[in-house]
Design an enzyme around this catalytic site. Structure first.
Site, PDB file in Angstrom:
ATOM      1  N   ASP A   1       0.833  -1.200   0.000  1.00 33.57           N
ATOM      2  CA  ASP A   1       0.000   0.000   0.000  1.00 33.57           C
ATOM      3  C   ASP A   1       0.862   1.243   0.000  1.00 33.57           C
ATOM      4  OD1 ASP A   1      -2.153  -1.619   0.378  1.00 33.57           O
ATOM      5  OD2 ASP A   1      -2.212  -1.360   2.554  1.00 33.57           O
TER       6      ASP A   1
ATOM      7  N   LYS B   1      -3.866   2.603  -1.942  1.00 36.00           N
ATOM      8  CA  LYS B   1      -5.225   3.113  -1.863  1.00 36.00           C
ATOM      9  C   LYS B   1      -5.188   4.230  -0.860  1.00 36.00           C
ATOM     10  CE  LYS B   1      -7.470  -0.832  -1.307  1.00 36.00           C
ATOM     11  NZ  LYS B   1      -8.636  -1.557  -0.880  1.00 36.00           N
TER      12      LYS B   1
ATOM     13  N   MET C   1      -9.013   6.382  10.462  1.00 35.61           N
ATOM     14  CA  MET C   1      -9.608   7.094   9.323  1.00 35.61           C
ATOM     15  C   MET C   1     -10.617   8.132   9.801  1.00 35.61           C
ATOM     16  SD  MET C   1     -10.044   3.851   6.751  1.00 35.61           S
ATOM     17  CE  MET C   1     -10.424   2.626   8.003  1.00 35.61           C
TER      18      MET C   1
HETATM   19  N1  SAH Z   1      -4.153  -1.780   9.085  1.00 32.71           N
HETATM   20  C1  SAH Z   1      -3.814  -0.473   9.571  1.00 32.71           C
HETATM   21  C2  SAH Z   1      -4.965   0.510   9.412  1.00 32.71           C
HETATM   22  C3  SAH Z   1      -5.286   0.866   7.982  1.00 32.71           C
HETATM   23  S1  SAH Z   1      -6.613   1.999   7.839  1.00 32.71           S
HETATM   24  C4  SAH Z   1      -3.350  -0.584  11.026  1.00 32.71           C
HETATM   25  O1  SAH Z   1      -3.504  -1.648  11.632  1.00 32.71           O
HETATM   26  O2  SAH Z   1      -2.819   0.377  11.555  1.00 32.71           O
HETATM   27  C5  SAH Z   1      -5.736   3.514   7.626  1.00 32.71           C
HETATM   28  C6  SAH Z   1      -5.814   4.350   8.891  1.00 32.71           C
HETATM   29  O3  SAH Z   1      -4.935   3.809   9.856  1.00 32.71           O
HETATM   30  C7  SAH Z   1      -5.368   5.776   8.716  1.00 32.71           C
HETATM   31  O4  SAH Z   1      -6.408   6.598   8.219  1.00 32.71           O
HETATM   32  C8  SAH Z   1      -4.998   6.147  10.137  1.00 32.71           C
HETATM   33  O5  SAH Z   1      -6.127   6.446  10.898  1.00 32.71           O
HETATM   34  C9  SAH Z   1      -4.430   4.843  10.654  1.00 32.71           C
HETATM   35  N2  SAH Z   1      -2.956   4.779  10.564  1.00 32.71           N
HETATM   36  C10 SAH Z   1      -2.205   3.900   9.873  1.00 32.71           C
HETATM   37  N3  SAH Z   1      -0.900   4.121  10.091  1.00 32.71           N
HETATM   38  C11 SAH Z   1      -0.811   5.153  10.952  1.00 32.71           C
HETATM   39  C12 SAH Z   1       0.254   5.863  11.577  1.00 32.71           C
HETATM   40  N4  SAH Z   1       1.536   5.544  11.368  1.00 32.71           N
HETATM   41  N5  SAH Z   1      -0.053   6.889  12.397  1.00 32.71           N
HETATM   42  C13 SAH Z   1      -1.327   7.237  12.640  1.00 32.71           C
HETATM   43  N6  SAH Z   1      -2.369   6.601  12.089  1.00 32.71           N
HETATM   44  C14 SAH Z   1      -2.131   5.583  11.259  1.00 32.71           C
END
Ligand code: SAH
Length: 484
Positions: free
Chosen positions: A259, A281, A394
Protein backbone atom coordinates in the site's frame (compact mmCIF):
# COMPACT_ATOMS: atom_id res chain seq x y z
CA UNK A 1 3.14 6.27 -8.15
CA UNK A 2 4.46 8.82 -5.64
CA UNK A 3 6.05 7.45 -2.53
CA UNK A 4 6.20 9.33 0.73
CA UNK A 5 9.53 11.16 0.97
CA UNK A 6 12.01 9.43 3.26
CA UNK A 7 14.94 11.25 4.71
CA UNK A 8 18.00 9.12 4.48
CA UNK A 9 21.72 9.65 4.68
CA UNK A 10 23.69 8.82 1.58
CA UNK A 11 26.96 6.93 1.61
CA UNK A 12 30.20 8.73 0.97
CA UNK A 13 32.01 5.42 0.48
CA UNK A 14 30.20 2.72 -1.45
CA UNK A 15 31.13 -0.81 -0.35
CA UNK A 16 32.52 -2.94 -3.19
CA UNK A 17 34.42 -6.21 -3.37
CA UNK A 18 37.69 -5.65 -5.26
CA UNK A 19 39.36 -8.32 -7.41
CA UNK A 20 42.85 -8.85 -5.94
CA UNK A 21 43.65 -12.51 -6.68
CA UNK A 22 47.18 -12.71 -8.13
CA UNK A 23 47.51 -8.91 -8.36
CA UNK A 24 50.12 -6.84 -6.55
CA UNK A 25 48.91 -4.85 -3.56
CA UNK A 26 51.43 -2.44 -2.03
CA UNK A 27 51.66 -1.52 1.64
CA UNK A 28 54.03 1.30 2.65
CA UNK A 29 55.06 1.74 6.30
CA UNK A 30 57.25 0.46 9.12
CA UNK A 31 54.93 0.16 12.08
CA UNK A 32 51.89 -1.36 13.67
CA UNK A 33 49.34 0.15 11.28
CA UNK A 34 51.14 -1.17 8.20
CA UNK A 35 51.28 -4.57 9.90
CA UNK A 36 47.55 -4.52 10.63
CA UNK A 37 46.76 -3.90 6.98
CA UNK A 38 49.16 -6.66 5.88
CA UNK A 39 47.52 -9.12 8.26
CA UNK A 40 44.11 -8.30 6.83
CA UNK A 41 45.33 -8.50 3.24
CA UNK A 42 47.08 -11.80 3.92
CA UNK A 43 43.57 -13.37 4.07
CA UNK A 44 43.18 -12.59 0.38
CA UNK A 45 44.88 -14.04 -2.69
CA UNK A 46 46.59 -10.72 -3.45
CA UNK A 47 50.34 -10.66 -4.14
CA UNK A 48 51.59 -8.54 -1.25
CA UNK A 49 54.46 -6.07 -1.54
CA UNK A 50 55.63 -4.18 1.54
CA UNK A 51 57.86 -1.10 1.37
CA UNK A 52 59.49 -0.75 4.79
CA UNK A 53 62.94 0.78 5.16
CA UNK A 54 63.03 0.20 8.92
CA UNK A 55 60.33 -2.30 9.95
CA UNK A 56 59.64 -2.58 13.67
CA UNK A 57 60.28 -6.02 15.19
CA UNK A 58 56.71 -7.29 14.82
CA UNK A 59 56.54 -6.25 11.18
CA UNK A 60 59.97 -7.73 10.55
CA UNK A 61 58.79 -11.06 11.99
CA UNK A 62 55.65 -10.99 9.83
CA UNK A 63 57.67 -10.26 6.69
CA UNK A 64 59.95 -13.16 7.51
CA UNK A 65 57.13 -15.65 8.03
CA UNK A 66 54.53 -14.70 5.40
CA UNK A 67 54.68 -14.69 1.61
CA UNK A 68 55.24 -10.93 1.24
CA UNK A 69 57.78 -9.27 -1.10
CA UNK A 70 59.74 -6.97 1.19
CA UNK A 71 61.34 -3.90 -0.36
CA UNK A 72 63.54 -2.20 2.29
CA UNK A 73 63.00 1.30 0.89
CA UNK A 74 60.23 3.80 0.20
CA UNK A 75 59.11 3.66 -3.44
CA UNK A 76 60.83 6.49 -5.35
CA UNK A 77 58.12 6.32 -7.97
CA UNK A 78 55.22 4.09 -8.92
CA UNK A 79 54.70 3.04 -12.52
CA UNK A 80 51.17 3.66 -13.81
CA UNK A 81 48.91 0.84 -12.71
CA UNK A 82 51.87 -0.96 -11.12
CA UNK A 83 49.63 -2.26 -8.34
CA UNK A 84 45.94 -2.97 -7.89
CA UNK A 85 45.82 -1.00 -4.64
CA UNK A 86 48.22 0.99 -2.46
CA UNK A 87 48.03 1.33 1.33
CA UNK A 88 50.02 4.12 2.99
CA UNK A 89 50.80 3.99 6.73
CA UNK A 90 54.09 5.82 7.33
CA UNK A 91 52.91 7.46 10.59
CA UNK A 92 54.14 10.79 9.17
CA UNK A 93 51.35 13.04 7.81
CA UNK A 94 53.54 14.79 5.22
CA UNK A 95 54.99 11.50 3.93
CA UNK A 96 51.50 9.96 3.86
CA UNK A 97 50.17 12.80 1.75
CA UNK A 98 53.13 12.72 -0.66
CA UNK A 99 52.87 8.95 -1.16
CA UNK A 100 49.11 9.19 -1.67
CA UNK A 101 49.68 11.82 -4.36
CA UNK A 102 52.28 9.55 -6.00
CA UNK A 103 49.82 6.62 -6.12
CA UNK A 104 47.10 8.77 -7.50
CA UNK A 105 49.41 10.11 -10.21
CA UNK A 106 50.03 6.49 -11.19
CA UNK A 107 46.25 5.95 -11.30
CA UNK A 108 46.30 3.47 -8.45
CA UNK A 109 43.50 3.67 -5.86
CA UNK A 110 45.09 4.55 -2.51
CA UNK A 111 44.15 4.22 1.13
CA UNK A 112 45.92 6.30 3.74
CA UNK A 113 45.35 4.49 7.01
CA UNK A 114 43.02 6.46 9.33
CA UNK A 115 42.80 9.33 6.83
CA UNK A 116 39.55 8.92 4.91
CA UNK A 117 40.05 12.46 3.60
CA UNK A 118 43.22 11.44 1.75
CA UNK A 119 41.86 8.08 0.57
CA UNK A 120 40.17 6.83 -2.59
CA UNK A 121 38.73 3.96 -0.61
CA UNK A 122 38.38 2.86 2.98
CA UNK A 123 38.72 -0.67 4.32
CA UNK A 124 35.62 -2.05 5.99
CA UNK A 125 35.72 -4.21 9.08
CA UNK A 126 35.42 -7.76 7.81
CA UNK A 127 33.75 -10.94 9.01
CA UNK A 128 35.65 -13.57 7.07
CA UNK A 129 33.94 -16.83 6.14
CA UNK A 130 35.69 -17.16 2.79
CA UNK A 131 34.34 -17.29 0.16
CA UNK A 132 31.76 -15.29 2.10
CA UNK A 133 32.76 -11.97 3.60
CA UNK A 134 30.62 -9.46 5.44
CA UNK A 135 32.03 -5.96 5.22
CA UNK A 136 31.03 -3.20 7.64
CA UNK A 137 31.71 0.30 6.52
CA UNK A 138 30.93 3.39 8.58
CA UNK A 139 32.11 5.96 6.04
CA UNK A 140 35.06 6.50 8.35
CA UNK A 141 32.79 7.83 11.10
CA UNK A 142 33.43 5.26 13.82
CA UNK A 143 35.88 2.37 13.68
CA UNK A 144 34.86 1.37 17.21
CA UNK A 145 31.23 1.04 16.21
CA UNK A 146 32.31 -1.03 13.21
CA UNK A 147 34.23 -3.35 15.52
CA UNK A 148 31.20 -3.81 17.75
CA UNK A 149 29.02 -4.65 14.77
CA UNK A 150 31.65 -7.02 13.55
CA UNK A 151 31.65 -8.86 16.88
CA UNK A 152 27.86 -9.13 16.77
CA UNK A 153 27.87 -10.52 13.23
CA UNK A 154 30.75 -12.90 14.00
CA UNK A 155 28.59 -14.43 16.70
CA UNK A 156 25.65 -14.82 14.33
CA UNK A 157 27.40 -16.61 11.50
CA UNK A 158 28.41 -20.23 11.80
CA UNK A 159 32.14 -20.80 11.33
CA UNK A 160 31.40 -23.30 8.54
CA UNK A 161 29.32 -20.88 6.50
CA UNK A 162 31.95 -20.70 3.78
CA UNK A 163 31.48 -24.42 3.15
CA UNK A 164 27.80 -23.87 2.44
CA UNK A 165 28.80 -21.32 -0.19
CA UNK A 166 31.27 -23.83 -1.64
CA UNK A 167 28.51 -26.43 -1.85
CA UNK A 168 26.30 -23.95 -3.68
CA UNK A 169 29.11 -23.08 -6.05
CA UNK A 170 29.76 -26.73 -6.85
CA UNK A 171 26.09 -27.37 -7.61
CA UNK A 172 25.25 -24.20 -9.46
CA UNK A 173 25.55 -25.58 -12.99
CA UNK A 174 23.60 -28.77 -12.23
CA UNK A 175 20.81 -26.84 -10.54
CA UNK A 176 20.55 -24.41 -13.46
CA UNK A 177 20.21 -27.33 -15.88
CA UNK A 178 17.67 -29.25 -13.83
CA UNK A 179 15.50 -26.31 -12.72
CA UNK A 180 14.87 -23.90 -15.57
CA UNK A 181 12.46 -21.71 -13.62
CA UNK A 182 14.14 -19.03 -11.53
CA UNK A 183 11.49 -19.13 -8.81
CA UNK A 184 11.87 -22.91 -8.45
CA UNK A 185 15.66 -22.47 -8.29
CA UNK A 186 15.37 -19.93 -5.58
CA UNK A 187 13.07 -22.14 -3.56
CA UNK A 188 15.42 -25.05 -3.99
CA UNK A 189 18.36 -23.06 -2.66
CA UNK A 190 16.42 -21.77 0.30
CA UNK A 191 15.32 -25.24 1.32
CA UNK A 192 18.79 -26.56 0.74
CA UNK A 193 20.50 -24.05 3.00
CA UNK A 194 17.98 -24.60 5.80
CA UNK A 195 17.85 -28.38 5.37
CA UNK A 196 20.06 -31.39 6.11
CA UNK A 197 22.41 -30.70 3.19
CA UNK A 198 23.15 -27.25 4.58
CA UNK A 199 23.69 -28.74 8.03
CA UNK A 200 26.11 -31.32 6.66
CA UNK A 201 28.07 -28.61 4.84
CA UNK A 202 28.24 -26.49 7.98
CA UNK A 203 29.53 -29.51 9.86
CA UNK A 204 32.28 -29.95 7.30
CA UNK A 205 31.02 -33.17 5.68
CA UNK A 206 31.20 -32.04 2.05
CA UNK A 207 30.56 -35.47 0.51
CA UNK A 208 27.40 -36.09 2.51
CA UNK A 209 26.22 -32.52 1.87
CA UNK A 210 26.60 -33.05 -1.86
CA UNK A 211 24.75 -36.36 -1.78
CA UNK A 212 21.83 -34.91 0.17
CA UNK A 213 21.71 -31.91 -2.14
CA UNK A 214 21.50 -34.08 -5.25
CA UNK A 215 18.66 -36.07 -3.67
CA UNK A 216 16.83 -32.85 -2.81
CA UNK A 217 17.32 -31.65 -6.36
CA UNK A 218 15.75 -34.81 -7.78
CA UNK A 219 12.74 -34.33 -5.51
CA UNK A 220 12.43 -30.67 -6.41
CA UNK A 221 12.47 -31.21 -10.18
CA UNK A 222 9.66 -33.76 -9.77
CA UNK A 223 7.25 -31.45 -7.91
CA UNK A 224 5.31 -28.50 -9.26
CA UNK A 225 5.88 -25.16 -7.59
CA UNK A 226 3.33 -24.02 -5.04
CA UNK A 227 3.10 -20.33 -4.35
CA UNK A 228 1.88 -18.81 -1.15
CA UNK A 229 0.54 -15.48 -0.02
CA UNK A 230 1.64 -13.90 3.26
CA UNK A 231 -0.48 -11.05 4.57
CA UNK A 232 2.17 -9.20 6.49
CA UNK A 233 1.68 -6.35 8.92
CA UNK A 234 4.33 -3.69 8.34
CA UNK A 235 3.57 -1.84 11.58
CA UNK A 236 3.17 1.92 11.74
CA UNK A 237 6.04 2.71 9.37
CA UNK A 238 9.24 2.66 11.41
CA UNK A 239 11.72 0.07 10.17
CA UNK A 240 12.37 -1.19 13.69
CA UNK A 241 8.71 -1.73 14.50
CA UNK A 242 8.55 -4.59 12.02
CA UNK A 243 8.39 -8.08 13.51
CA UNK A 244 11.35 -10.39 12.94
CA UNK A 245 9.03 -12.69 11.00
CA UNK A 246 7.91 -9.87 8.73
CA UNK A 247 11.53 -8.95 8.11
CA UNK A 248 12.46 -12.54 7.24
CA UNK A 249 9.52 -12.97 4.88
CA UNK A 250 10.36 -9.69 3.16
CA UNK A 251 13.84 -10.99 2.54
CA UNK A 252 12.52 -14.25 1.14
CA UNK A 253 9.80 -12.72 -1.04
CA UNK A 254 9.56 -13.17 -4.78
CA UNK A 255 6.95 -10.42 -5.02
CA UNK A 256 5.98 -7.58 -2.67
CA UNK A 257 2.53 -6.05 -3.04
CA UNK A 258 2.22 -2.94 -0.90
CA UNK A 259 0.00 0.00 0.00
CA UNK A 260 0.86 3.67 -0.14
CA UNK A 261 0.85 3.88 3.64
CA UNK A 262 3.91 1.64 3.92
CA UNK A 263 7.00 3.89 3.69
CA UNK A 264 9.67 3.27 1.06
CA UNK A 265 12.24 2.53 3.77
CA UNK A 266 10.25 -0.53 4.86
CA UNK A 267 9.66 -1.75 1.31
CA UNK A 268 13.39 -1.33 0.67
CA UNK A 269 14.03 -3.96 3.34
CA UNK A 270 12.62 -6.55 0.97
CA UNK A 271 14.72 -8.85 -1.18
CA UNK A 272 16.37 -6.85 -3.91
CA UNK A 273 15.23 -9.17 -6.69
CA UNK A 274 11.60 -9.30 -5.56
CA UNK A 275 9.20 -7.57 -7.90
CA UNK A 276 7.39 -4.60 -6.32
CA UNK A 277 3.73 -3.86 -6.93
CA UNK A 278 2.31 -0.61 -5.55
CA UNK A 279 -1.43 -0.91 -5.14
CA UNK A 280 -1.83 2.24 -3.10
CA UNK A 281 -5.22 3.11 -1.86
CA UNK A 282 -5.41 6.55 -0.43
CA UNK A 283 -8.38 8.62 0.40
CA UNK A 284 -9.84 9.95 -2.81
CA UNK A 285 -7.27 8.25 -5.02
CA UNK A 286 -7.89 4.62 -5.79
CA UNK A 287 -5.07 3.35 -7.96
CA UNK A 288 -6.23 -0.28 -7.94
CA UNK A 289 -9.62 -1.76 -7.06
CA UNK A 290 -9.85 -4.45 -4.41
CA UNK A 291 -10.67 -6.90 -7.17
CA UNK A 292 -7.52 -5.93 -9.09
CA UNK A 293 -5.48 -6.56 -5.96
CA UNK A 294 -7.11 -9.95 -5.32
CA UNK A 295 -6.44 -10.96 -8.93
CA UNK A 296 -2.84 -9.82 -8.72
CA UNK A 297 -2.21 -11.86 -5.54
CA UNK A 298 -3.69 -14.98 -7.13
CA UNK A 299 -1.79 -14.55 -10.38
CA UNK A 300 1.57 -14.04 -8.64
CA UNK A 301 1.05 -17.05 -6.37
CA UNK A 302 -0.03 -19.24 -9.32
CA UNK A 303 3.36 -18.49 -10.86
CA UNK A 304 4.78 -20.31 -7.86
CA UNK A 305 5.98 -17.20 -6.07
CA UNK A 306 6.18 -16.32 -2.42
CA UNK A 307 4.02 -13.24 -2.32
CA UNK A 308 4.27 -10.78 0.55
CA UNK A 309 1.18 -8.61 0.75
CA UNK A 310 2.50 -5.83 2.92
CA UNK A 311 -0.05 -3.79 4.80
CA UNK A 312 0.30 -0.83 7.13
CA UNK A 313 -0.13 -1.69 10.81
CA UNK A 314 -1.85 -5.04 11.26
CA UNK A 315 -3.48 -6.73 8.26
CA UNK A 316 -6.55 -7.70 10.29
CA UNK A 317 -7.37 -4.16 11.40
CA UNK A 318 -9.16 -2.14 8.69
CA UNK A 319 -6.88 -3.74 6.18
CA UNK A 320 -9.52 -5.49 4.04
CA UNK A 321 -7.66 -8.68 4.84
CA UNK A 322 -10.91 -10.67 4.82
CA UNK A 323 -11.51 -10.05 1.14
CA UNK A 324 -7.97 -10.91 0.14
CA UNK A 325 -7.87 -14.06 2.26
CA UNK A 326 -11.15 -15.25 0.74
CA UNK A 327 -9.98 -14.61 -2.81
CA UNK A 328 -6.65 -16.36 -2.32
CA UNK A 329 -8.23 -19.35 -0.56
CA UNK A 330 -10.91 -19.64 -3.21
CA UNK A 331 -8.10 -20.01 -5.74
CA UNK A 332 -6.75 -22.93 -3.71
CA UNK A 333 -3.64 -21.07 -2.60
CA UNK A 334 -2.16 -21.13 0.89
CA UNK A 335 -2.38 -17.95 2.87
CA UNK A 336 -0.77 -16.97 6.15
CA UNK A 337 -1.17 -13.86 8.29
CA UNK A 338 1.73 -12.19 10.04
CA UNK A 339 0.50 -9.71 12.62
CA UNK A 340 1.89 -6.21 12.86
CA UNK A 341 1.74 -3.34 15.30
CA UNK A 342 -1.48 -1.53 14.60
CA UNK A 343 -1.62 2.27 14.55
CA UNK A 344 -3.64 2.48 17.78
CA UNK A 345 -0.87 0.76 19.75
CA UNK A 346 1.85 2.87 18.16
CA UNK A 347 -0.10 6.03 19.02
CA UNK A 348 -0.67 4.90 22.61
CA UNK A 349 3.07 4.35 22.94
CA UNK A 350 3.78 7.80 21.48
CA UNK A 351 1.63 9.51 24.11
CA UNK A 352 2.91 7.25 26.88
CA UNK A 353 -0.58 6.10 27.81
CA UNK A 354 -2.15 2.80 28.67
CA UNK A 355 -5.30 2.20 26.64
CA UNK A 356 -6.84 0.15 29.41
CA UNK A 357 -6.93 1.09 33.04
CA UNK A 358 -8.09 -0.89 35.99
CA UNK A 359 -11.40 0.49 37.19
CA UNK A 360 -11.85 3.30 34.67
CA UNK A 361 -11.18 1.91 31.18
CA UNK A 362 -11.88 -1.80 31.01
CA UNK A 363 -12.74 -1.90 27.32
CA UNK A 364 -10.89 -0.92 24.17
CA UNK A 365 -12.89 -0.23 21.02
CA UNK A 366 -11.23 -0.22 17.63
CA UNK A 367 -13.44 1.82 15.34
CA UNK A 368 -13.41 3.70 12.08
CA UNK A 369 -14.59 7.23 11.42
CA UNK A 370 -15.21 6.21 7.85
CA UNK A 371 -18.86 5.58 7.18
CA UNK A 372 -19.84 7.99 9.96
CA UNK A 373 -21.98 9.74 7.34
CA UNK A 374 -24.30 6.80 6.91
CA UNK A 375 -24.65 4.71 10.04
CA UNK A 376 -26.53 5.78 13.14
CA UNK A 377 -24.63 6.50 16.33
CA UNK A 378 -24.88 3.75 18.90
CA UNK A 379 -21.82 1.60 18.16
CA UNK A 380 -18.52 2.79 19.51
CA UNK A 381 -20.12 6.01 20.74
CA UNK A 382 -22.26 4.13 23.23
CA UNK A 383 -19.29 2.07 24.39
CA UNK A 384 -17.26 5.27 24.82
CA UNK A 385 -20.04 6.81 26.89
CA UNK A 386 -19.76 3.72 29.10
CA UNK A 387 -16.05 4.22 29.71
CA UNK A 388 -14.39 2.43 26.80
CA UNK A 389 -11.22 3.86 25.29
CA UNK A 390 -11.77 4.40 21.56
CA UNK A 391 -9.08 4.09 18.91
CA UNK A 392 -10.49 5.75 15.83
CA UNK A 393 -9.00 4.96 12.41
CA UNK A 394 -9.61 7.09 9.32
CA UNK A 395 -11.26 9.74 11.46
CA UNK A 396 -9.47 12.96 10.59
CA UNK A 397 -11.62 14.36 7.80
CA UNK A 398 -14.83 13.45 9.62
CA UNK A 399 -13.64 14.65 13.03
CA UNK A 400 -16.52 17.14 13.30
CA UNK A 401 -19.21 14.50 12.87
CA UNK A 402 -17.37 12.07 15.08
CA UNK A 403 -17.31 14.57 17.95
CA UNK A 404 -20.94 15.58 17.50
CA UNK A 405 -22.14 12.00 17.49
CA UNK A 406 -20.07 10.99 20.49
CA UNK A 407 -21.42 13.93 22.47
CA UNK A 408 -24.96 13.09 21.34
CA UNK A 409 -24.41 9.55 22.63
CA UNK A 410 -23.63 10.95 26.07
CA UNK A 411 -19.87 11.28 26.12
CA UNK A 412 -18.70 14.34 28.08
CA UNK A 413 -17.38 17.16 25.84
CA UNK A 414 -14.32 17.42 28.09
CA UNK A 415 -13.30 13.76 27.54
CA UNK A 416 -9.55 13.71 26.83
CA UNK A 417 -8.50 13.21 23.20
CA UNK A 418 -5.07 12.67 21.65
CA UNK A 419 -4.51 12.62 17.91
CA UNK A 420 -1.19 11.29 16.60
CA UNK A 421 -0.07 11.92 13.03
CA UNK A 422 2.56 9.44 11.74
CA UNK A 423 2.40 7.43 14.96
CA UNK A 424 5.46 5.30 15.65
CA UNK A 425 7.66 7.28 13.29
CA UNK A 426 10.30 9.87 14.02
CA UNK A 427 8.23 12.58 12.32
CA UNK A 428 5.22 11.93 14.56
CA UNK A 429 3.13 14.82 15.73
CA UNK A 430 0.88 14.78 18.77
CA UNK A 431 -2.20 16.98 19.19
CA UNK A 432 -3.99 16.93 22.52
CA UNK A 433 -7.23 18.35 23.81
CA UNK A 434 -10.79 17.32 24.54
CA UNK A 435 -13.67 15.91 22.54
CA UNK A 436 -15.02 19.44 21.96
CA UNK A 437 -11.68 20.41 20.33
CA UNK A 438 -11.75 17.41 17.98
CA UNK A 439 -13.52 19.16 15.03
CA UNK A 440 -10.40 21.34 14.66
CA UNK A 441 -8.53 18.31 13.35
CA UNK A 442 -10.44 18.38 10.07
CA UNK A 443 -9.40 21.95 9.30
CA UNK A 444 -5.69 21.55 9.98
CA UNK A 445 -4.49 21.38 6.42
CA UNK A 446 -0.85 21.03 7.43
CA UNK A 447 -1.56 17.45 8.50
CA UNK A 448 -0.69 15.22 5.55
CA UNK A 449 0.17 11.89 7.21
CA UNK A 450 -2.18 9.23 8.61
CA UNK A 451 -3.82 10.21 11.90
CA UNK A 452 -4.85 8.03 14.83
CA UNK A 453 -7.43 9.49 17.21
CA UNK A 454 -7.57 8.18 20.78
CA UNK A 455 -10.57 9.13 22.92
CA UNK A 456 -11.29 8.35 26.56
CA UNK A 457 -10.47 8.97 30.22
CA UNK A 458 -7.45 6.70 29.89
CA UNK A 459 -5.80 9.53 27.95
CA UNK A 460 -5.95 11.76 31.01
CA UNK A 461 -2.77 10.01 32.15
CA UNK A 462 -0.95 10.57 28.84
CA UNK A 463 2.44 12.25 28.75
CA UNK A 464 1.69 15.24 26.59
CA UNK A 465 4.88 17.24 27.09
CA UNK A 466 5.57 17.10 23.35
CA UNK A 467 1.97 17.73 22.33
CA UNK A 468 0.47 20.71 20.55
CA UNK A 469 -2.99 22.09 21.27
CA UNK A 470 -5.68 20.33 19.30
CA UNK A 471 -7.96 23.36 19.52
CA UNK A 472 -7.58 26.15 16.98
CA UNK A 473 -9.06 29.59 17.21
CA UNK A 474 -12.79 29.87 16.61
CA UNK A 475 -12.42 31.84 13.36
CA UNK A 476 -10.40 29.02 11.78
CA UNK A 477 -13.01 26.44 12.71
CA UNK A 478 -15.78 28.61 11.29
CA UNK A 479 -13.96 28.71 7.96
CA UNK A 480 -13.18 25.03 7.87
CA UNK A 481 -15.10 22.10 6.51
CA UNK A 482 -15.55 19.67 9.39
CA UNK A 483 -17.19 16.96 7.47
CA UNK A 484 -15.17 16.98 4.28
N1 SAH B 1 -4.15 -1.78 9.08
C1 SAH B 1 -3.81 -0.47 9.57
C2 SAH B 1 -4.96 0.51 9.41
C3 SAH B 1 -5.29 0.87 7.98
S1 SAH B 1 -6.61 2.00 7.84
C4 SAH B 1 -3.35 -0.58 11.03
O1 SAH B 1 -3.50 -1.65 11.63
O2 SAH B 1 -2.82 0.38 11.55
C5 SAH B 1 -5.74 3.51 7.63
C6 SAH B 1 -5.81 4.35 8.89
O3 SAH B 1 -4.93 3.81 9.86
C7 SAH B 1 -5.37 5.78 8.72
O4 SAH B 1 -6.41 6.60 8.22
C8 SAH B 1 -5.00 6.15 10.14
O5 SAH B 1 -6.13 6.45 10.90
C9 SAH B 1 -4.43 4.84 10.65
N2 SAH B 1 -2.96 4.78 10.56
C10 SAH B 1 -2.20 3.90 9.87
N3 SAH B 1 -0.90 4.12 10.09
C11 SAH B 1 -0.81 5.15 10.95
C12 SAH B 1 0.25 5.86 11.58
N4 SAH B 1 1.54 5.54 11.37
N5 SAH B 1 -0.05 6.89 12.40
C13 SAH B 1 -1.33 7.24 12.64
N6 SAH B 1 -2.37 6.60 12.09
C14 SAH B 1 -2.13 5.58 11.26
Amino acid sequence: MTRPAVQRNRLKFFPLAFAVAGRPVVVIGNGERALQKLRLLARSEARLVCHAEAPNPALRAFLASEPVDWVPARPARLAPSAAALVFVATDDPADDAALAAMARAARIPVNVVDRADLSDFTVPAIVDRAPIAVAISTDGTSPVLAQRLRAAIEAMLAPGLGRVAELADALRGTVARRLSDSVARRRFWMRLFDGPAGDAALAGDAARARRLAIQALARESATTPDGKVFLVGAGPGAEDLLTLRAQRLLQEADAIVHDDLVPAAVIDMGRRDATRHAVGKRKGRHSATQEDINDLLVRLAREGRRVVRLKAGDPAVFGRAGEEIAAVRAAGIDVEIVPGITAALAAAADVGASLTRRGTASCLVVATGHGAEQSEPGGWEAAAANGATVALYMGRSVAGRVAARAIAAGLAPDTPVAAVENAGRTDRRILAGTLSDLPALAVREEIAGPVMILIGEALAAADLAAAEQLAVRRRQIAQGEFAA
